[in-house]
Design a protein around this motif. Sequence first.
Motif, PDB file in Angstrom:
ATOM      1  N   TYR A 188       0.826  -1.216   0.000  1.00 24.18           N
ATOM      2  CA  TYR A 188       0.000   0.000   0.000  1.00 24.18           C
ATOM      3  C   TYR A 188       0.855   1.258   0.000  1.00 24.18           C
ATOM      4  N   GLN A 235      -6.605   5.532   0.250  1.00 23.51           N
ATOM      5  CA  GLN A 235      -7.311   4.885   1.356  1.00 23.51           C
ATOM      6  C   GLN A 235      -8.760   4.598   1.010  1.00 23.51           C
ATOM      7  N   VAL A 285      -7.137   2.607  10.580  1.00 24.14           N
ATOM      8  CA  VAL A 285      -8.354   3.108   9.927  1.00 24.14           C
ATOM      9  C   VAL A 285      -9.457   2.061  10.002  1.00 24.14           C
ATOM     10  N   ILE A 294      -4.819  -5.284   4.612  1.00 19.39           N
ATOM     11  CA  ILE A 294      -5.217  -4.287   5.615  1.00 19.39           C
ATOM     12  C   ILE A 294      -4.743  -4.718   6.996  1.00 19.39           C
ATOM     13  N   SER A 329      -0.950   1.398   9.202  1.00 21.01           N
ATOM     14  CA  SER A 329      -1.733   2.611   8.947  1.00 21.01           C
ATOM     15  C   SER A 329      -3.161   2.273   8.528  1.00 21.01           C
ATOM     16  N   LEU A 330      -3.331   1.213   7.762  1.00 20.48           N
ATOM     17  CA  LEU A 330      -4.667   0.802   7.331  1.00 20.48           C
ATOM     18  C   LEU A 330      -5.415   0.094   8.444  1.00 20.48           C
TER      19      LEU A 330
END
Length: 223
Positions: free
Chosen positions: A44, A71, A142, A133, A138-139
């Motif tokens: 990503y 994103q 989220v 993910i 970072s994902l």
Amino acid sequence: MNCAKRRKEGQGVNSGPGLRERKKQRTRNALLRAALELFTTKGYEETTVDEIAEAVDVSQRTFFRYFANKQEAVFAVQEMVEARFVEVLRERPAHETPLVALREAVLGAWEAMGQSIEEVVPVELHMSTYQMIESTPSLLAVHMRRSIETEDEVARVIAEREGLDMETDPRPRVAVAAFSGVMRVTGRLWGAGEDTSLESIRELTGQYLDHLGPALAQDWHTR
């Protein structure tokens, strides 16, 4: 102008937007598929918007017509799945208990969503994205935030089904928290396994949800 000619011209005018919408949908799907393929193979953080656009032979500007950022592309299919789950939950029979309704809704939504996902991206790519993910800090952050928002929405649906005030009665949130915990556990177990099929995660989730009620209610001590 005779009636036949007016009808023919009218049909041409009406069909225009439909064709344009289908073309826009095809472009969006192509961008989404290219993005997810790059995310899951290259990474990503390492993938740029320019690379996604280049893979579909469009401009960077075109990408931003459909997605605000990378994103948004990552979670596009998952958002569709979650929306379908909430929709199915609302349609569950009123006599079902909250946990039964949640179980049947999630399993039913996945079964119905297989075909819908395939219209956008291959199911295998969606499942690989889920694994990506889980392994991208970072994902994952989220994803956890989005999960909390979804849990709140689902708890409100349960409260409506049961005729409860969620602000004064904790049971809808407690039930959804337990359900969501099982979903997270099975998601991690599935992601660490070798079988990444939709059927695999559906079966694993069903097995764990079947243990939810007994695990909370029964005495585990051996007599």
